[in-house]
Design a protein around this motif. Structure first.
Motif, PDB file in Angstrom:
ATOM      1  N   PHE A 171      17.557 102.738  85.634  1.00  7.30           N
ATOM      2  CA  PHE A 171      16.688 103.903  85.480  1.00  7.30           C
ATOM      3  C   PHE A 171      16.372 104.196  84.019  1.00  7.30           C
ATOM      4  O   PHE A 171      15.332 104.770  83.712  1.00  7.30           O
ATOM      5  CB  PHE A 171      17.327 105.132  86.137  1.00  7.30           C
ATOM      6  CG  PHE A 171      17.430 105.020  87.636  1.00  7.30           C
ATOM      7  CD1 PHE A 171      16.353 104.601  88.391  1.00  7.30           C
ATOM      8  CD2 PHE A 171      18.611 105.331  88.293  1.00  7.30           C
ATOM      9  CE1 PHE A 171      16.438 104.491  89.768  1.00  7.30           C
ATOM     10  CE2 PHE A 171      18.717 105.240  89.672  1.00  7.30           C
ATOM     11  CZ  PHE A 171      17.625 104.812  90.409  1.00  7.30           C
ATOM     12  N   GLY A 172      17.262 103.812  83.128  1.00  6.09           N
ATOM     13  CA  GLY A 172      17.031 104.069  81.709  1.00  6.09           C
ATOM     14  C   GLY A 172      16.274 102.970  80.994  1.00  6.09           C
ATOM     15  O   GLY A 172      16.025 103.065  79.783  1.00  6.09           O
ATOM     16  N   ASP A 173      15.882 101.915  81.711  1.00  3.29           N
ATOM     17  CA  ASP A 173      15.154 100.807  81.096  1.00  3.29           C
ATOM     18  C   ASP A 173      13.802 101.300  80.580  1.00  3.29           C
ATOM     19  O   ASP A 173      12.989 101.838  81.340  1.00  3.29           O
ATOM     20  CB  ASP A 173      14.955  99.687  82.118  1.00  3.29           C
ATOM     21  CG  ASP A 173      14.326  98.443  81.517  1.00  3.29           C
ATOM     22  OD1 ASP A 173      13.108  98.470  81.250  1.00  3.29           O
ATOM     23  OD2 ASP A 173      15.043  97.450  81.315  1.00  3.29           O
ATOM     24  N   GLU A 174      13.566 101.091  79.282  1.00  4.17           N
ATOM     25  CA  GLU A 174      12.362 101.644  78.643  1.00  4.17           C
ATOM     26  C   GLU A 174      11.079 101.055  79.224  1.00  4.17           C
ATOM     27  O   GLU A 174      10.121 101.774  79.510  1.00  4.17           O
ATOM     28  CB  GLU A 174      12.431 101.379  77.133  1.00  4.17           C
ATOM     29  CG  GLU A 174      11.327 102.062  76.345  1.00  4.17           C
ATOM     30  CD  GLU A 174      11.491 101.889  74.838  1.00  4.17           C
ATOM     31  OE1 GLU A 174      10.473 101.947  74.130  1.00  4.17           O
ATOM     32  OE2 GLU A 174      12.639 101.688  74.382  1.00  4.17           O
ATOM     33  N   LYS A 175      11.047  99.727  79.407  1.00  8.85           N
ATOM     34  CA  LYS A 175       9.842  99.086  79.937  1.00  8.85           C
ATOM     35  C   LYS A 175       9.577  99.498  81.383  1.00  8.85           C
ATOM     36  O   LYS A 175       8.437  99.709  81.793  1.00  8.85           O
ATOM     37  CB  LYS A 175       9.963  97.565  79.833  1.00  8.85           C
ATOM     38  CG  LYS A 175       9.787  97.027  78.424  1.00  8.85           C
ATOM     39  CD  LYS A 175       9.664  95.510  78.426  1.00  8.85           C
ATOM     40  CE  LYS A 175       9.370  94.990  77.023  1.00  8.85           C
ATOM     41  NZ  LYS A 175       9.234  93.514  76.995  1.00  8.85           N
ATOM     42  N   PHE A 176      10.659  99.625  82.159  1.00 10.46           N
ATOM     43  CA  PHE A 176      10.516 100.038  83.551  1.00 10.46           C
ATOM     44  C   PHE A 176       9.981 101.469  83.629  1.00 10.46           C
ATOM     45  O   PHE A 176       9.065 101.762  84.398  1.00 10.46           O
ATOM     46  CB  PHE A 176      11.864  99.929  84.253  1.00 10.46           C
ATOM     47  CG  PHE A 176      11.854 100.408  85.685  1.00 10.46           C
ATOM     48  CD1 PHE A 176      10.948  99.908  86.597  1.00 10.46           C
ATOM     49  CD2 PHE A 176      12.781 101.355  86.111  1.00 10.46           C
ATOM     50  CE1 PHE A 176      10.944 100.338  87.919  1.00 10.46           C
ATOM     51  CE2 PHE A 176      12.783 101.793  87.427  1.00 10.46           C
ATOM     52  CZ  PHE A 176      11.870 101.283  88.334  1.00 10.46           C
ATOM     53  N   THR A 177      10.537 102.353  82.814  1.00 11.13           N
ATOM     54  CA  THR A 177      10.069 103.742  82.784  1.00 11.13           C
ATOM     55  C   THR A 177       8.598 103.806  82.418  1.00 11.13           C
ATOM     56  O   THR A 177       7.811 104.546  83.031  1.00 11.13           O
ATOM     57  CB  THR A 177      10.893 104.568  81.776  1.00 11.13           C
ATOM     58  OG1 THR A 177      12.279 104.504  82.141  1.00 11.13           O
ATOM     59  CG2 THR A 177      10.440 106.010  81.761  1.00 11.13           C
TER      60      THR A 177
END
Length: 542
Positions: A239-245
């Motif tokens: 959930f904290g993955d920058e690219k995913f966010t």
């Protein structure tokens, strides 16, 4: 030649006669045949050479007015709610949120009504019988998509992929994608296990909030998105993955911008207005960013391509591409379609499910007795020692009925997606000319007094028979009907049941403020989400 936002200022800037043709094509002349436009413009050309600018303006206005009357509606179209004005049609009648208007017009006119939307003729279908006649009995005539939508006109290859393509391109994408998704377990226990695993990450995040008021929509979006990610890319993201966010935010913004640009689908000239009032410029920017992301992922996965390890949608699609390329026949599978399919699957597989979950939680804030009855059923049928699984669905009948009632009441896709009539035909006794846009008015069916009796009442029991068994009602159609029905229906149903049964088993959902429950405001858009709200997720004592 570039034109300003104001067409008359652009006309003043014309310096060559041939620019007049370009001008007219840029701003559109509705359903008037191109050959007619060019023939009349050529006649005008000789006249313009001896007139000043003011006279040209008057002449052009008279020409457009004449062409408007030439393109008036054919006979025996479905009724209209009022007079269509030149160029804007009935758009002047529409409220900012026209959901209630469309319901009222459905009650007034019955099976169908017609709106002139700028230069386009749109027929709205309001009854189940007429929808079945169009999309099932006459599926050959009503399964295409309009090719003049805003994003299709202004973004190259936007009409490729699963959602907006037509004909052989669409059939090939749907057949291939369905086969791949089924191989990955869509509708089977193997995929249910992935969903349950993702739910465990989701509920841990909710527990960390310690029952404090929170807006959990983004978290819900990311959790549902992770299921699609595991299918498309072969992995989930933290959930904290920058690219995913960033990716999830882009897709969310694309949905919002696409909803805001609905009017641009009918009056594309408004795109040229200064600023970005209709969000069209921002939508095209997002489309470009998503396209770049898609192709980066495709290139990345192609590098590790292994025909013996087809563990995600992208590599499975590439495998099908290569198989077809080896055959001596035309193929409709390519990387452009693959990139569009990624976007379509991501948005369709995330936005509708997460939006339905949020609506369900909001309804539970308004109907706490319903939430308590759901929890009681879970305790009696499953207990609290293990998480629900897909085999429990037949025992959680009341929860299933609640989900169905939320889908009916929220009706998150009010109009469905537009269809295009590709041949002159008749429907429910009315003429439907080739080129007519056909809109399924799902809202009208979900709110019909004739069907439901008390449609404004939230009453899950309407989906249970006298013995408490779930009744399947064909009038409930959150995934539409016919050939263009959502291909992810079975996945969405599985996700909704597993997520909501787990959430109600582990948490009690309460309003952020006991004396101020968030309103059940009916919003408008391609996907009609609830207004943002905070909620308290309080862990239950096991």
């Amino acid at each position: 030649m570039a034109y300003s936002g104001n067409p008359f200022h652009s006309l003043m800037a014309l310096q060559k006669k041939e620019h007049l043709y370009e001008f007219v094509l840029a701003y559109g002349l509705g359903n008037v045949p191109l050959s007619l436009c060019l023939s009349e413009l050529k006649m005008l050309e000789s006249v313009m050479s001896c007139l000043d600018v003011s006279s040209c303006l008057i002449g052009l206005f008279i020409l457009l007015l004449a062409m408007f009357f030439r393109s008036r509606k054919p006979k025996n179209l479905p009724p209209t709610p009022g007079t269509a004005l030149p160029f804007v049609g009935h758009l002047y009648m529409l409220e900012k949120n026209p959901r209630q208007q469309f319901k009222q017009w459905a009650e007034q006119f019955g099976s169908m009504f017609t709106l002139k939307m700028g230069p386009n003729t749109a027929v709205f279908i309001n009854t189940l019988d007429t929808l079945k006649e169009a999309f099932i009995k006459q599926g050959d005539y009503f399964s295409d998509r309009p090719n003049n939508l805003f994003a299709v006109k202004f973004s190259q290859n936007f009409d490729k992929g699963l959602v907006l393509s037509s004909g052989s391109y669409w059939k090939s994408q749907r057949t291939t994608s369905l086969a791949i998704l089924r191989n990955f377990g869509m509708g089977k226990n193997i995929l249910a296990e992935k969903i349950i695993e993702e739910i465990s990450f989701f509920t841990k995040e909710l527990a960390r909030k310690n029952g404090q008021p929170s807006d959990i929509r983004n978290l819900t979006n990311m959790s549902i998105s992770n299921i699609i990610c595991s299918i498309i890319f072969g992995k989930r993201f933290e959930f904290g993955d920058e690219k995913f966010t960033e990716l999830v935010q882009m897709f969310n913004e694309a949905v919002k911008a696409n909803s805001a640009d609905l009017i641009l689908n009918f009056v594309p000239i408004l795109y040229y207005l200064p600023f970005d009032f209709f969000k069209g410029k921002r939508l095209l920017e997002i489309i470009g960013q998503l396209r770049q992301f898609d192709f980066e992922k495709i290139r990345e996965i192609k590098k590790s391509y292994d025909p013996d390890n087809l563990d995600n949608y992208i590599v499975a699609y590439i495998d099908e591409m290569r198989k077809e390329a080896s055959l001596d026949q035309k193929s409709y599978l390519d990387e452009i379609c693959l990139a569009r399919n990624i976007d379509n699957l991501f948005i369709a597989g995330t936005e509708t499910t997460s939006t339905t979950i949020m609506w369900c939680l909001l309804y539970m804030l308004h109907y706490p007795e319903v939430q308590q009855r759901i929890y009681k059923e879970i305790v009696e049928q499953i207990g609290t020692e293990r998480p629900p699984n897909i085999t429990d669905k037949s025992n959680l009948k009341y929860l299933t009925a609640v989900i169905m009632e939320v889908q009916r009441k929220a009706s998150i896709v009010p109009l469905g997606l537009p269809h295009l009539c590709n041949k002159d035909t008749t429907l429910a006794g009315y003429n439907i000319p080739k080129g007519t846009i056909v809109m399924p008015n799902l809202d009208a069916i979900h709110a019909s007094k004739e069907i439901w009796g008390d449609p404004e009442t939230f009453r899950p029991e309407r989906f249970l028979d006298d013995k408490g068994n779930v009744m399947t009602r064909e009038e409930l159609m959150p995934f539409s009907i016919g050939r263009r029905k959502c291909l992810g229906e079975s996945l969405a149903k599985m996700e909704l049941f597993l997520f909501l049964s787990s959430l109600f088993q582990q948490f009690e959902f309460l309003p952020a403020s006991p004396d101020k429950v968030p309103p059940l405001t009916k919003t408008w858009g391609g996907v009609a989400a609830s207004e943002p709200f905070e909620i308290r997720c309080v862990e239950r004592n096991k």
